[in-house]
Design a protein around this motif. Sequence first.
Motif, short mmCIF file in Angstrom:
data_model
loop_
_atom_site.label_atom_id
_atom_site.label_comp_id
_atom_site.label_asym_id
_atom_site.label_seq_id
_atom_site.Cartn_x
_atom_site.Cartn_y
_atom_site.Cartn_z
N ALA A 301 -22.92 82.39 -18.50
CA ALA A 301 -23.51 83.14 -17.38
C ALA A 301 -22.52 83.42 -16.26
CB ALA A 301 -24.70 82.34 -16.82
N CYS A 302 -21.41 82.68 -16.24
CA CYS A 302 -20.48 82.82 -15.12
C CYS A 302 -19.70 84.14 -15.21
CB CYS A 302 -19.49 81.65 -15.11
SG CYS A 302 -18.27 81.83 -13.80
N PRO A 303 -19.82 85.00 -14.20
CA PRO A 303 -19.14 86.30 -14.26
C PRO A 303 -17.62 86.16 -14.24
CG PRO A 303 -20.18 85.97 -12.11
CD PRO A 303 -20.62 84.84 -12.97
N LEU A 304 -17.12 85.00 -13.80
CA LEU A 304 -15.68 84.80 -13.72
C LEU A 304 -15.14 84.00 -14.91
CD1 LEU A 304 -15.40 83.96 -9.91
CD2 LEU A 304 -15.14 86.18 -11.03
N GLY A 305 -16.03 83.62 -15.81
CA GLY A 305 -15.60 82.86 -16.99
C GLY A 305 -15.04 81.48 -16.64
N LEU A 306 -15.58 80.86 -15.60
CA LEU A 306 -15.04 79.56 -15.17
C LEU A 306 -15.58 78.42 -16.05
CD1 LEU A 306 -15.38 80.11 -11.31
CD2 LEU A 306 -13.32 80.29 -12.71
N PRO A 307 -14.81 77.35 -16.17
CA PRO A 307 -15.21 76.22 -17.05
C PRO A 307 -16.24 75.31 -16.37
CG PRO A 307 -13.08 75.76 -16.04
CD PRO A 307 -13.49 77.12 -15.55
N VAL A 308 -17.44 75.85 -16.19
CA VAL A 308 -18.46 75.14 -15.41
C VAL A 308 -18.87 73.83 -16.07
CG1 VAL A 308 -20.61 75.47 -14.17
CG2 VAL A 308 -19.35 77.46 -14.95
N ALA A 309 -19.13 73.88 -17.39
CA ALA A 309 -19.62 72.68 -18.08
C ALA A 309 -18.57 71.56 -18.01
CB ALA A 309 -19.96 73.00 -19.53
N ALA A 338 -10.67 75.68 -11.77
CA ALA A 338 -11.98 75.05 -11.54
C ALA A 338 -12.77 75.87 -10.54
CB ALA A 338 -11.77 73.64 -11.03
N PRO A 339 -14.08 75.97 -10.74
CA PRO A 339 -14.89 76.65 -9.73
C PRO A 339 -14.85 75.90 -8.40
CG PRO A 339 -16.28 75.68 -11.46
CD PRO A 339 -14.85 75.48 -11.86
N SER A 340 -14.93 76.62 -7.32
CA SER A 340 -14.90 75.98 -6.00
C SER A 340 -15.72 76.85 -5.04
CB SER A 340 -13.46 75.91 -5.49
OG SER A 340 -12.98 77.22 -5.27
N ILE A 343 -14.17 80.24 -4.44
CA ILE A 343 -14.21 81.21 -5.54
C ILE A 343 -15.65 81.67 -5.80
CG2 ILE A 343 -13.79 81.54 -8.02
CD1 ILE A 343 -11.61 79.40 -7.82
N CYS A 344 -16.56 80.72 -5.76
CA CYS A 344 -17.94 81.02 -6.19
C CYS A 344 -18.77 81.72 -5.12
CB CYS A 344 -18.66 79.73 -6.58
SG CYS A 344 -17.87 78.86 -7.93
N LEU A 345 -18.43 81.51 -3.89
CA LEU A 345 -19.24 82.00 -2.77
C LEU A 345 -20.68 81.52 -2.96
CD1 LEU A 345 -17.56 85.51 -2.57
CD2 LEU A 345 -17.04 83.46 -1.23
N ASP A 346 -21.67 82.40 -2.89
CA ASP A 346 -23.05 81.90 -3.06
C ASP A 346 -23.65 82.34 -4.40
OD1 ASP A 346 -23.21 80.59 -0.60
OD2 ASP A 346 -23.55 82.51 0.42
N CYS A 347 -22.85 82.42 -5.41
CA CYS A 347 -23.28 83.03 -6.67
C CYS A 347 -24.45 82.29 -7.36
CB CYS A 347 -22.06 83.13 -7.58
SG CYS A 347 -22.41 83.27 -9.30
N THR A 348 -24.26 81.05 -7.75
CA THR A 348 -25.27 80.18 -8.41
C THR A 348 -25.81 80.68 -9.76
OG1 THR A 348 -27.35 81.01 -7.44
CG2 THR A 348 -26.09 79.42 -6.11
N LEU A 349 -25.17 81.69 -10.35
CA LEU A 349 -25.69 82.20 -11.63
C LEU A 349 -25.67 81.13 -12.72
CD1 LEU A 349 -24.21 85.82 -11.84
CD2 LEU A 349 -26.61 85.16 -11.67
N CYS A 350 -24.66 80.27 -12.69
CA CYS A 350 -24.56 79.20 -13.70
C CYS A 350 -25.77 78.28 -13.60
CB CYS A 350 -23.26 78.42 -13.54
SG CYS A 350 -22.95 77.86 -11.85
N GLU A 351 -26.11 77.92 -12.37
CA GLU A 351 -27.23 76.99 -12.17
C GLU A 351 -28.55 77.63 -12.61
OE1 GLU A 351 -26.88 74.31 -8.81
OE2 GLU A 351 -28.95 74.76 -8.30
N HIS A 363 -22.58 69.60 -8.44
CA HIS A 363 -21.48 69.02 -9.22
C HIS A 363 -20.15 69.70 -8.88
CE1 HIS A 363 -23.51 66.19 -11.88
NE2 HIS A 363 -24.47 67.08 -12.07
N ILE A 364 -20.20 71.03 -8.74
CA ILE A 364 -18.97 71.77 -8.41
C ILE A 364 -18.41 71.29 -7.07
CG2 ILE A 364 -18.05 74.04 -7.76
CD1 ILE A 364 -20.00 75.28 -9.80
N ARG A 365 -19.30 71.14 -6.09
CA ARG A 365 -18.87 70.70 -4.75
C ARG A 365 -18.32 69.28 -4.80
NH1 ARG A 365 -19.61 75.26 -4.36
NH2 ARG A 365 -21.09 76.44 -3.13
S1 SF4 Z 1 -21.35 79.63 -8.97
FE1 SF4 Z 1 -21.24 79.25 -11.16
S2 SF4 Z 1 -21.57 81.26 -12.14
FE2 SF4 Z 1 -21.06 81.62 -10.01
S3 SF4 Z 1 -18.85 81.96 -10.00
FE3 SF4 Z 1 -19.20 79.79 -9.56
S4 SF4 Z 1 -19.08 78.79 -11.53
FE4 SF4 Z 1 -19.34 80.98 -11.92
#
Ligand code: SF4
Length: 372
Positions: A301-309, A338-340, A343-351, A363-365
Amino acid sequence: MKTKEQVSRRDFFKSAGVLAGAAAWVGAGAHTVEAAEKPSGLPLRRLGKTDLMIPPISLGTGPGQDVNVMKYAITQGLNFIHTSVNYKNGVAADHVAEAIKGQRNKVILGLKITWKPDDDAAMDAALETLGVESVDIAFFNIHKAEQVKDPAYKRAAERWKKAGKFRYIGLTTHKEVVACMNNALNQGFYDALMPAYSYSMEDRDAFPALFERAEKEGLGIVLMKTRKNINDDLYFDAVPHYLATAGITTINKGLTSFQDIQRMLEAAAQPADPDKGFRIRDSISIASTGHCSMCGLCEQACPLGLPVADVVRCSDYYMEHPDYVETAFETYRELAQAPSAAICLDCTLCEQACRNGVPIVHHIRRAESVLA
Ligand code: SF4
Ligand code: SF4
């Protein structure tokens, strides 16, 4: 394939081989490795169509692994050891080398291939670290389903096998697990699969059919990460049920104390009862809500392809597993990006994509503040 809701109790245990009593227990057979002592009395199982006869409980080599505990495990008949030169910055492989020194013929050795399929030097270096000329089975370490289809892996398997680096080839995966397993089965050249599989996984009902297919096609199944998000008591109750599932050859697990080994052996010797098994699975399912099951949906789901898991895993290691704190730092350091918050701003698409309700952003924070 049936959905989770469509899988009935009877279906599960039919596919799990419990109703039919069809657990894949087999007697001794052809084996190039001298039979280990078996004071545990657990019958050996053949790994797929290979000539490797291995115990239903086998030894992983994660953090906290002690050389003397490994040596003890071998005396208890746990003669299948799987390792990686990456675990604990190479310390785990050093410990394996020390534990098997002078008794290589008593051990079936598995090695995770964490390098590229054209890296012959890395292959040789890993064998040298272990102090062996070859391993019995090597496992490509792949976590992207598309990557499993890359023909470079088959070419490497054939080349290294011909050169005597290993006798059998497998694939290990802990992300996109179902898709990776499917693609590996379609490749037609693997001897075994080592998937992450736990009753706490949201997509666990997709696995028994894959295990059955693997069995039919002659592949052994080595389970890893079976304890993910499961407390001690429930876990040891679950062990006989994992082992009674059709197609499963062994549970590979890091056992870090003499007591751990004895407890696993006792658990493996217990009979599997279908009703009890379902109660255990239901309890584990409830208890694991909010925990990561490594399905990989967040990364898709991450638009940036970040290694969320991976970040969730690091954060879990740091908070929940004292033995894995060092691994949390190492794994986090190795992430390309790593997401931060920046980088992520308020995206939350992964969650939003996570079906287990994992508080991913938290977890990212946390990872950013303690592991970065
Ligand atoms: S909040 Fe999640 S989906 Fe959005 S950019 Fe960051 S890691 Fe990717
Ligand atoms: S955080 Fe959720 S979506 Fe991501 S891998 Fe874990 S369970 Fe799957």
